[in-house]
Design an enzyme around this catalytic site. Sequence first.
Site, PDB file in Angstrom:
ATOM      1  N   GLY B 148     -49.197  22.887  44.073  1.00 63.16           N
ATOM      2  CA  GLY B 148     -50.103  22.826  45.209  1.00 63.16           C
ATOM      3  C   GLY B 148     -51.526  22.598  44.755  1.00 63.16           C
ATOM      4  O   GLY B 148     -51.872  22.822  43.590  1.00 63.16           O
ATOM      5  N   CYS B 149     -52.342  22.149  45.688  1.00 62.10           N
ATOM      6  CA  CYS B 149     -53.729  21.819  45.354  1.00 62.10           C
ATOM      7  C   CYS B 149     -54.514  23.068  44.986  1.00 62.10           C
ATOM      8  O   CYS B 149     -55.154  23.134  43.928  1.00 62.10           O
ATOM      9  CB  CYS B 149     -54.386  21.073  46.512  1.00 62.10           C
ATOM     10  SG  CYS B 149     -54.128  21.831  48.132  1.00 62.10           S
ATOM     11  N   TYR B 150     -54.457  24.072  45.846  1.00 59.88           N
ATOM     12  CA  TYR B 150     -55.165  25.318  45.521  1.00 59.88           C
ATOM     13  C   TYR B 150     -54.638  25.920  44.216  1.00 59.88           C
ATOM     14  O   TYR B 150     -55.432  26.273  43.330  1.00 59.88           O
ATOM     15  CB  TYR B 150     -54.998  26.339  46.652  1.00 59.88           C
ATOM     16  CG  TYR B 150     -55.796  26.095  47.900  1.00 59.88           C
ATOM     17  CD1 TYR B 150     -57.189  26.004  47.868  1.00 59.88           C
ATOM     18  CD2 TYR B 150     -55.172  25.998  49.140  1.00 59.88           C
ATOM     19  CE1 TYR B 150     -57.927  25.816  49.039  1.00 59.88           C
ATOM     20  CE2 TYR B 150     -55.900  25.821  50.310  1.00 59.88           C
ATOM     21  CZ  TYR B 150     -57.278  25.733  50.264  1.00 59.88           C
ATOM     22  OH  TYR B 150     -58.001  25.562  51.418  1.00 59.88           O
ATOM     23  N   THR B 152     -53.340  24.612  41.640  1.00 59.78           N
ATOM     24  CA  THR B 152     -53.817  23.867  40.473  1.00 59.78           C
ATOM     25  C   THR B 152     -55.231  24.291  40.105  1.00 59.78           C
ATOM     26  O   THR B 152     -55.537  24.581  38.943  1.00 59.78           O
ATOM     27  CB  THR B 152     -53.791  22.347  40.776  1.00 59.78           C
ATOM     28  OG1 THR B 152     -52.434  21.937  40.952  1.00 59.78           O
ATOM     29  CG2 THR B 152     -54.426  21.538  39.655  1.00 59.78           C
ATOM     30  N   SER B 153     -56.092  24.337  41.111  1.00 56.95           N
ATOM     31  CA  SER B 153     -57.497  24.659  40.830  1.00 56.95           C
ATOM     32  C   SER B 153     -57.640  26.087  40.312  1.00 56.95           C
ATOM     33  O   SER B 153     -58.504  26.368  39.479  1.00 56.95           O
ATOM     34  CB  SER B 153     -58.347  24.447  42.091  1.00 56.95           C
ATOM     35  OG  SER B 153     -58.174  25.498  43.011  1.00 56.95           O
TER      36      SER B 153
END
Lengths: 345, 345, 345, 345
Positions: B148-150, B152-153
């Site tokens: 997921g994007c979150y 990953t960050s």
Amino acid sequence: MIQVAVVGATGYTGVELVRLLARHPQVVVTAVTSRQYEGQRLDMVFPSLRGFCDLTCEELTPEELGQRAQLVFTALPHKTAMNFVPGLLRAGCRVVDLSADYRLRDQAVYEAWYQSHSSPQLLDEAVYGLPELYREQIRPARLVANPGCYPTSVALALAPLLRAGLIDPASLIIDSKSGASGAGRSAKTASLFCEVNEGFKAYAVANHRHTPEIEQTLSQLAGCAVLVNFTPHLLPVNRGILSTCYAQRCGTVDEAGLRRVVADFYQDEPFIRLCPAGDWPNTAYVQGSNHVDIGLALDPRTGRVILVSAIDNLVKGAAGQAVQNMNLMLGFEETAGLDLVPLFP
Amino acid sequence: MIQVAVVGATGYTGVELVRLLARHPQVVVTAVTSRQYEGQRLDMVFPSLRGFCDLTCEELTPEELGQRAQLVFTALPHKTAMNFVPGLLRAGCRVVDLSADYRLRDQAVYEAWYQSHSSPQLLDEAVYGLPELYREQIRPARLVANPGCYPTSVALALAPLLRAGLIDPASLIIDSKSGASGAGRSAKTASLFCEVNEGFKAYAVANHRHTPEIEQTLSQLAGCAVLVNFTPHLLPVNRGILSTCYAQRCGTVDEAGLRRVVADFYQDEPFIRLCPAGDWPNTAYVQGSNHVDIGLALDPRTGRVILVSAIDNLVKGAAGQAVQNMNLMLGFEETAGLDLVPLFP
Amino acid sequence: MIQVAVVGATGYTGVELVRLLARHPQVVVTAVTSRQYEGQRLDMVFPSLRGFCDLTCEELTPEELGQRAQLVFTALPHKTAMNFVPGLLRAGCRVVDLSADYRLRDQAVYEAWYQSHSSPQLLDEAVYGLPELYREQIRPARLVANPGCYPTSVALALAPLLRAGLIDPASLIIDSKSGASGAGRSAKTASLFCEVNEGFKAYAVANHRHTPEIEQTLSQLAGCAVLVNFTPHLLPVNRGILSTCYAQRCGTVDEAGLRRVVADFYQDEPFIRLCPAGDWPNTAYVQGSNHVDIGLALDPRTGRVILVSAIDNLVKGAAGQAVQNMNLMLGFEETAGLDLVPLFP
Amino acid sequence: MIQVAVVGATGYTGVELVRLLARHPQVVVTAVTSRQYEGQRLDMVFPSLRGFCDLTCEELTPEELGQRAQLVFTALPHKTAMNFVPGLLRAGCRVVDLSADYRLRDQAVYEAWYQSHSSPQLLDEAVYGLPELYREQIRPARLVANPGCYPTSVALALAPLLRAGLIDPASLIIDSKSGASGAGRSAKTASLFCEVNEGFKAYAVANHRHTPEIEQTLSQLAGCAVLVNFTPHLLPVNRGILSTCYAQRCGTVDEAGLRRVVADFYQDEPFIRLCPAGDWPNTAYVQGSNHVDIGLALDPRTGRVILVSAIDNLVKGAAGQAVQNMNLMLGFEETAGLDLVPLFP
């Protein structure tokens, strides 16, 4: 009509003050000052004001202002303000100062975060102008230090649970996000449209000057010395501050109970709106108004409380709160001139 | 040229995959699928692609895709994905799945946060596609679950210090902010321009579905079960995620020492950029690229470490990372097709 | 690898040149100059470039540049440029000048709209760098005057029908809208985020300096002296110009016929995309790329043709076109380094 | 207090009506209707209204509305409106209709651009609600057709010079740009944040439905049949319309003379502001207010007059003008409830 003046009228806080005061039923703006735009009509600098303000920017001494106004709003940079305010008081004006210069009670703290103070004798007299917490002290004040935008959003989010001892003062983490008008109207590369638009960043991490101001209020609420982590971020919007606050819950009160404490604390406040459970503040819903929206959740997995507040940084975070303070100082209805429905969308 | 296909090509992740793959030197896109736009040319849906992709959206079965492509990207909603992926594997394709359906190792956790799983037998086989942490497992994988994007960050911000035992896994607070493309391209009132623009809000506080995914990775890094507070917010920008992470420091390593640990951890990584001390990531500086920018400070007053990461949610947070995974799976240079300079301003 | 340099690298055109040149397969940037940021690494000024450019900003004389580069891009303000370019030519460099100083053939016209010209002897030699119209003249040129952003968008929209005599040159009205990066990166109040965001205005109505440049090209196309009304507007976006052009049709060719003339005119052009009937350009669809999208309609009620073009002002309107010119001058593939898929969203 | 109701309260025009009416000193909103949100409190749909409106959305018949309100605002889509308004009139209500259904006098024109009309008998009775042109007809009207947003901005820009015969009615070209709220609040892909943000496009070129409405008013002003070219564009802002109008001057009156004609025409108008020479309207300067800013130039080179007007499409372009019409109909001060200072920034 009481006569008031705006010193430093050509910043974003200044124009917002004029916007609000132009419609205030009990005051009239008699002077607007600006060094940079001296001699220009204010509505040429801000054509939005055309038809609402026909004043020309002047450069005026405190004495001259004393003859034109009973109450003066100083919207000057810090350091400039503390050199100007004492003269205004001597000239018989009451002052709402929107700079940081009189917010901190402790001169040493001020000088550690800013610079040496040229009128420290006023620090004791100045009243911190957060009406929801210090209403009675504000009414008789000669000098009100209008709170910072971030500190307003943070103090009002945390006050009820902190004063009630329901959250741990050692656990506070505050993640705040502000619209670009908070950076002011001076021509800096970092404030250019293309530098801000479509971006988002943290700045002044672990060293923003609003930190001691936040800590001063929270310490008073908690009854002990409070240190926080405060991280400001820059939002690509004109207006709005949203602060997301994290705190460890003390005790076992559940979310509904915590919510009740906040609701009771603010039950008679005209500008505080508590969001229903599951509903969260959005800066868009307070745009242009003096309201503070507050949302709350308890995470049962971690025992942390998350409190979120939204304000318009130029209204409740600056000019609106200044008018609210003026209303208290002059014995007006506290909401006079502030019956502003948020502009959405 | 290896043949690849994009299933679900008309969402924002889909178009971004096609953008990246169109210039990839070693693959050719042979099919794009879409239920909603079946029969329409993809470059009529996304005129940005005119001249770069002359494919028409089709509705294809896994078997048909198996004849057209060796590797398939599935950019479908969760639940839809898990009903489609097994067929692709049976048809002999390797799959990079961009949904949430194969990211969680524990079926019970998946079912607690999503719904019952229709192909749980694949959960063990699926490799979590975060190359900086799981590069070697990704290379031979048949099924890669693109993170997921979150998550990953967050994982990339916290990994070095968490694995080194330098921050307390019980203290993690993650405050994330995402651009609007993260909400997808479906026509919902909440995603309309006027609902998002000039606003900012928290959402899914204390219950966002990326929480268990974040905790799974962090637990593995910490070597113990980790629970976090994760609060997502919606930014009025097209692209970008910025995550501000708070953690209590363990021990006495100073800021320079912590920075060194992060720098060493990522020293050979082509997509990780560590900001110099005092410099902080901005989503604008990674726009359109697969980079991750990371900033770090230690607040000596509170002993907390603040880590900030910025990614482009559609690139490193989705399509770019998927291409990076594909490159590993197919034995290409890991950066092939990803030599993208961020677009600023 | 051919050595090139960028003079004035810290404006938006400069950073965009470096972005494009960093990935160009046949050139290497050997010097970047900046008066304001002299001594600073360019990737500290623009962290987006971190990992792509390790050069430090220098202040260099034309002679020094002549030893470092065969071709120099000058991205200087007008007036500054004309004092710098002659030295570069003397030092043996070929030059792509992105200022306005060598665009106008007629010294008197230049001096009427700008100021007196310090190197008028070069006006005859300079080639107007619009490849779609002047490709063969550009190839051997020593000095190419890279067109203005507005003039590029206008000339390419109107060229086919004007040259074909299908629209009346006396009837041209051009309503253009530009993103904020067109105003440059200097710190002016009018360019601040809060002054531009959520607003829209016309400016320099009936007296914008791009007017004579537009008229010069259109006159050449029409074969007669052309005067236009040109009205620029400021869009609250980072990038993009959209020009809406109105012209009275000559004769009786219908819309399909007019469309065919435009399609034929541009049939081999790699960067021109003609929108299908009923479809209109959007600046979002060319973001980050060197493309020009063109839409066309004939209003049968009034007999007017409406032509709309969209470009990215920093790419086809500045840096991308400069690279395209360089490619022609150095005998490279015209599209080298410009295979950029537009970034959407 | 006069009782009024808002039919269709959950679109952007509806919420804006409630915003304005909530502070109006002489009316009270007694009902808000919505099919989609029936049974929900309006301030849950629009939390901006929390504290200002405690009504719940209902579905009400015209008869029921007739018992609750003397005057009804209908903010319905065209076609839906014309099926609802006749019942309201029969129920004894006066109506300000914000749809397009009663704006065109000529049934055939309506049916050519929209669809067949179900209550054409009302077309003669309905008064076109542009107070600056039709004030006296509005006062006694039973049914006022509130003008479209684009037509308001165009008619007010062109009225003075067109009526004075100083511009050629055959030469009119109108290039308009509107904020995204003009597209309404329905969930369409084309209105999503990521589709609109950072983009700009023309749409409905040469066939937008506001064209005949514009032509009807301009024809009446000119005293002859007028055809125009009208090109709308979509701006990535919430609010605002800017119309740039081009016309060939008739005769030899110079710019100062033209400016004087406009100034005289509007000298007693409370909402019209004429910009000084060289100063141009910006939608940001009318945000949230009922004002119309107008700028003017004569290009001596081409003999064309350029007129630019700016309004807030939701206020003067919809809800504010509707309140202005109501004020006239009910004999209130025309500016009652409309003393709104524009919100800048």
